[in-house]
Design an enzyme around this catalytic site. Structure first.
Site, PDB file in Angstrom:
ATOM      1  N   GLU A   1       0.849  -1.190   0.000  1.00  0.00           N
ATOM      2  CA  GLU A   1       0.000   0.000   0.000  1.00  0.00           C
ATOM      3  C   GLU A   1       0.887   1.243   0.000  1.00  0.00           C
ATOM      4  O   GLU A   1       2.014   1.210   0.506  1.00  0.00           O
ATOM      5  CB  GLU A   1      -0.884  -0.029   1.269  1.00  0.00           C
ATOM      6  CG  GLU A   1      -1.768   1.193   1.429  1.00  0.00           C
ATOM      7  CD  GLU A   1      -2.847   1.028   2.500  1.00  0.00           C
ATOM      8  OE1 GLU A   1      -2.875  -0.041   3.168  1.00  0.00           O
ATOM      9  OE2 GLU A   1      -3.650   1.954   2.672  1.00  0.00           O
TER      10      GLU A   1
ATOM     11  N   ASN B   1      -6.635   1.421   2.833  1.00  0.00           N
ATOM     12  CA  ASN B   1      -7.350   2.672   3.088  1.00  0.00           C
ATOM     13  C   ASN B   1      -6.925   3.772   2.111  1.00  0.00           C
ATOM     14  O   ASN B   1      -7.712   4.645   1.755  1.00  0.00           O
ATOM     15  CB  ASN B   1      -7.089   3.125   4.524  1.00  0.00           C
ATOM     16  CG  ASN B   1      -7.631   2.140   5.549  1.00  0.00           C
ATOM     17  OD1 ASN B   1      -8.490   1.322   5.231  1.00  0.00           O
ATOM     18  ND2 ASN B   1      -7.138   2.205   6.783  1.00  0.00           N
TER      19      ASN B   1
ATOM     20  N   GLN C   1       1.395  -6.659   5.401  1.00  0.00           N
ATOM     21  CA  GLN C   1       1.732  -6.348   4.035  1.00  0.00           C
ATOM     22  C   GLN C   1       3.080  -6.985   3.724  1.00  0.00           C
ATOM     23  O   GLN C   1       3.477  -7.903   4.455  1.00  0.00           O
ATOM     24  CB  GLN C   1       1.736  -4.838   3.860  1.00  0.00           C
ATOM     25  CG  GLN C   1       0.339  -4.236   4.138  1.00  0.00           C
ATOM     26  CD  GLN C   1       0.179  -2.786   3.721  1.00  0.00           C
ATOM     27  OE1 GLN C   1       0.999  -2.206   3.042  1.00  0.00           O
ATOM     28  NE2 GLN C   1      -0.925  -2.182   4.150  1.00  0.00           N
TER      29      GLN C   1
ATOM     30  N   GLU D   1      -6.520  -9.376   3.213  1.00  0.00           N
ATOM     31  CA  GLU D   1      -5.665  -8.779   4.254  1.00  0.00           C
ATOM     32  C   GLU D   1      -5.720  -9.692   5.467  1.00  0.00           C
ATOM     33  O   GLU D   1      -6.814  -9.951   5.986  1.00  0.00           O
ATOM     34  CB  GLU D   1      -6.126  -7.383   4.658  1.00  0.00           C
ATOM     35  CG  GLU D   1      -5.838  -6.327   3.630  1.00  0.00           C
ATOM     36  CD  GLU D   1      -6.119  -4.908   4.138  1.00  0.00           C
ATOM     37  OE1 GLU D   1      -5.850  -4.607   5.331  1.00  0.00           O
ATOM     38  OE2 GLU D   1      -6.622  -4.108   3.330  1.00  0.00           O
TER      39      GLU D   1
ATOM     40  N   ASN E   1     -12.056  -0.734  -0.973  1.00  0.00           N
ATOM     41  CA  ASN E   1     -11.417  -1.353   0.191  1.00  0.00           C
ATOM     42  C   ASN E   1     -12.195  -1.051   1.459  1.00  0.00           C
ATOM     43  O   ASN E   1     -12.548   0.119   1.704  1.00  0.00           O
ATOM     44  CB  ASN E   1      -9.993  -0.790   0.353  1.00  0.00           C
ATOM     45  CG  ASN E   1      -9.326  -1.276   1.629  1.00  0.00           C
ATOM     46  OD1 ASN E   1      -8.963  -2.441   1.743  1.00  0.00           O
ATOM     47  ND2 ASN E   1      -9.192  -0.387   2.618  1.00  0.00           N
ATOM     48  N   GLU E   2     -12.475  -2.081   2.242  1.00  0.00           N
ATOM     49  CA  GLU E   2     -13.097  -1.938   3.568  1.00  0.00           C
ATOM     50  C   GLU E   2     -14.172  -0.851   3.615  1.00  0.00           C
ATOM     51  O   GLU E   2     -14.148   0.017   4.488  1.00  0.00           O
ATOM     52  CB  GLU E   2     -12.019  -1.670   4.633  1.00  0.00           C
ATOM     53  CG  GLU E   2     -11.094  -2.850   4.820  1.00  0.00           C
ATOM     54  CD  GLU E   2     -10.149  -2.754   6.023  1.00  0.00           C
ATOM     55  OE1 GLU E   2     -10.055  -1.681   6.652  1.00  0.00           O
ATOM     56  OE2 GLU E   2      -9.502  -3.778   6.325  1.00  0.00           O
TER      57      GLU E   2
ATOM     58  N   TYR F   1      -6.931  -9.045  11.410  1.00  0.00           N
ATOM     59  CA  TYR F   1      -5.647  -8.856  12.086  1.00  0.00           C
ATOM     60  C   TYR F   1      -5.847  -9.268  13.534  1.00  0.00           C
ATOM     61  O   TYR F   1      -6.827  -8.856  14.163  1.00  0.00           O
ATOM     62  CB  TYR F   1      -5.222  -7.383  12.042  1.00  0.00           C
ATOM     63  CG  TYR F   1      -4.950  -6.868  10.645  1.00  0.00           C
ATOM     64  CD1 TYR F   1      -3.732  -7.104  10.029  1.00  0.00           C
ATOM     65  CD2 TYR F   1      -5.913  -6.137   9.945  1.00  0.00           C
ATOM     66  CE1 TYR F   1      -3.470  -6.627   8.750  1.00  0.00           C
ATOM     67  CE2 TYR F   1      -5.663  -5.655   8.670  1.00  0.00           C
ATOM     68  CZ  TYR F   1      -4.439  -5.904   8.074  1.00  0.00           C
ATOM     69  OH  TYR F   1      -4.183  -5.427   6.812  1.00  0.00           O
TER      70      TYR F   1
HETATM   71  O1  AHR Z   1      -3.003  -2.977   6.144  1.00  0.00           O
HETATM   72  C1  AHR Z   1      -3.219  -1.802   6.860  1.00  0.00           C
HETATM   73  C2  AHR Z   1      -4.652  -1.316   6.755  1.00  0.00           C
HETATM   74  O2  AHR Z   1      -5.490  -2.232   7.407  1.00  0.00           O
HETATM   75  C3  AHR Z   1      -5.227  -1.221   5.373  1.00  0.00           C
HETATM   76  O3  AHR Z   1      -4.935  -0.014   4.756  1.00  0.00           O
HETATM   77  C4  AHR Z   1      -6.708  -1.320   5.628  1.00  0.00           C
HETATM   78  O4  AHR Z   1      -7.399  -1.873   4.533  1.00  0.00           O
HETATM   79  C5  AHR Z   1      -6.797  -2.166   6.887  1.00  0.00           C
HETATM   80  O5  AHR Z   1      -7.641  -1.584   7.814  1.00  0.00           O
END
Ligand code: AHR
Length: 495
Positions: free
Chosen positions: A26, A71, A348, A291, A171-172, A243
């Site tokens: 990103e 993001n 990432q 992700e 995205n999201e 995450y």
């Molecule tokens: O990977 C970091 C961030 O985590 C990304 O930009 C977003 O999509 C997620 O919230």
């Protein structure tokens, strides 16, 4: 502790789509600038890409890299990143409160991907923008026509189309933090209309609709139902993100997060099938886990940071050994669900919550999570088999049964080998595992045992000390395999 793993050749879950070993870059912190791109670095190539970083990425054998966000994409104008570099605008990035010089854009990134032996998974901005910019972008990237955007690409030096085959519809978009966050209805509509113009421009592409940003989003479930109600006929995958963190310093529970990931996958797949049934459709929408990682130490860091810096040290999570164990379990989980998960992106790849770190003007080095990722990607190819596991278990905070032994078993037909990835989640006891390869695997025996282990699960790697790296264990044929307490292992069986 004793455990048992039994597997037969014909108990196939599915063939693994190699794209589950993808990753993500990103425009964030030092992922692009001073990560993959540092023109003044001694290893920089003719386009300013660090060759030491490219070398490590090739070691990982990454099949696909998602770009440019995250993001970031929800505020991105892709046109800022093409053409003569000196004329590109420097802009505020409202996702991470930094400044982007736009010295790397889609032209450079596709060239970098070629040099890294990987494909690009491109994301379009459905935050501040919509179908119009998305159709222009795909014309620029993929069209051979004699039309404005395809000609603009040629003018910029790229005669041949980039040919990106996989596209994310934003995205999201379920997250309040997203630039121009949307309700499921709003997103469902714009994603459908964007999907139509993208596929009309290039019918050979596949599309990913945004699912939930995490399993515990309050809108999880309803979001997918509404979005898929709109998009089902136009998209190929729905995304999942997660995450995990060990904020409570409760390692057994942290290692049990792989069970949460498994449930998240199965629940999302069930919702896809619910909409399939509702629509009486013949088509199956699969999953893109685009992700996933361990991330908690550096969450919300951007809020405390001085704003509007160029390439700041942001989200530079330092992974320890227990993180590598969970990453190993999460990879097993993706492999075990390969009948539905066709794409996965470790988030990432460089510097930002990443397996590869760089020093500005200095070294590139490997974090603890590099190794389970590398072994899965390099050796985890073929078909996943459904194994029967007998193992003692413990309880997670939710009350789930969590077997100490966490595995995936893959049969690689080409190499005629069976690869077992195994994590012993016990923090106190070694484990003797009786591995029985039956029904078609007669005559196969243990050929190689790679282990990741250290006594202190808090151990980290640094630029100067790669404390965590794999070792080759001596193989004792015909005996139970011994897995050390809190260890990650790869076992290869051959005839
Ligand atoms: O990977 C970091 C961030 O985590 C990304 O930009 C977003 O999509 C997620 O919230």
């Amino acid at each position: 502790m004793k455990a048992k793993l039994t597997v037969n050749k014909n108990s196939i879950i599915d063939k693994i789509d190699r794209r589950i070993y993808g990753s993500f870059i990103e425009h964030l912190g030092r992922a692009v600038y001073n990560g993959i791109y540092e023109p003044t670095h001694e290893t920089a190539d003719d386009m300013g890409f660090r060759k030491d970083v490219l070398y490590m990425i090739k070691e990982l054998n990454v099949p696909i890299v998602r770009y440019p966000g995250g993001n970031f994409v929800s505020g991105y104008n892709w046109e800022d990143g093409i053409g003569e570099k000196s004329r590109r605008p420097q802009k505020l990035d409202l996702a991470w409160f930094t400044v982007d010089t736009n010295q790397v854009g889609v032209d450079e990134f596709q060239e970098w991907a070629r040099r890294a032996n990987t494909d690009v998974m491109m994301a379009v901005n459905l935050g501040t923008r919509g179908p119009d910019e998305a159709r222009n972008l795909i014309e620029y990237c993929n069209s051979e026509t004699n039309t404005y955007y395809a000609n603009l690409r040629r003018q910029n030096g790229f005669e041949k189309p980039f040919g990106f085959k996989l596209w994310c519809l934003g995205n999201e978009m379920d997250g309040w933090w997203q630039i121009c966050h949307k309700t499921a209805e709003e997103y469902g509509r714009v994603a459908t209309e964007t999907a139509k113009v993208l596929k009309w421009t290039d019918p050979s592409i596949e599309l990913v609709a945004c699912g939930s940003s995490s399993h515990d989003m309050p809108t999880f479930g309803e979001w997918e139902r509404t979005v898929l109600d709109h998009t089902y006929d136009y998209v190929d995958y729905v995304s999942l993100h997660c995450y995990y963190g060990n904020n409570e310093k409760d390692t057994p529970n942290f290692l049990a997060r792989a069970e949460d990931m498994d449930r998240f996958i199965k629940e999302t797949a069930a919702i896809c099938d619910e909409i399939k049934a509702k629509k009486n459709s013949d088509k199956t929408v699969n999953l893109s886990f685009d992700e996933w990682n361990v991330w908690y130490r550096t969450k919300d860091e951007e809020k405390a940071m001085e704003k509007w810096q160029y390439a700041p040290h942001l989200l530079e999570e330092k992974f320890n050994f227990e993180d590598a164990l969970l990453v190993g379990c999460m990879l097993n989980t993706l492999q075990n669900n390969c009948d539905r998960v066709k794409i996965g992106c470790l988030a990432q790849l460089v510097n930002v919550i990443a397996p590869i770190m760089t020093e500005n003007g200095g070294k590139a080095w490997k974090q603890t999570i590099f190794y389970p990722y590398m072994y899965a990607s390099v050796y985890g190819n073929g078909s996943t088999l459904k194994a029967q596991i007998e193992s003692n278990s413990y309880k997670s905070k939710e009350g789930w049964d969590v077997p100490y032994l966490h595995t995936s078993v893959i049969y690689n037909e080409e190499k005629d080998e069976v690869v077992v990835f195994a994590v012993n989640r016990s923090l106190t006891e070694d484990m003797d595992v009786a591995i029985s390869l039956g029904g078609g695997f007669e005559g196969y025996s243990l050929n190689e045992h790679i282990e990741l282990y250290t006594d202190d699960i808090n151990t980290e790697n640094t630029a100067d000390n790669e404390a965590i790296k794999p070792i080759k264990r001596q193989v004792e044929k015909g005996k139970d395999v011994s897995l050390k307490k809190h260890s990650w292992n790869m076992l290869i069986y051959k005839k």
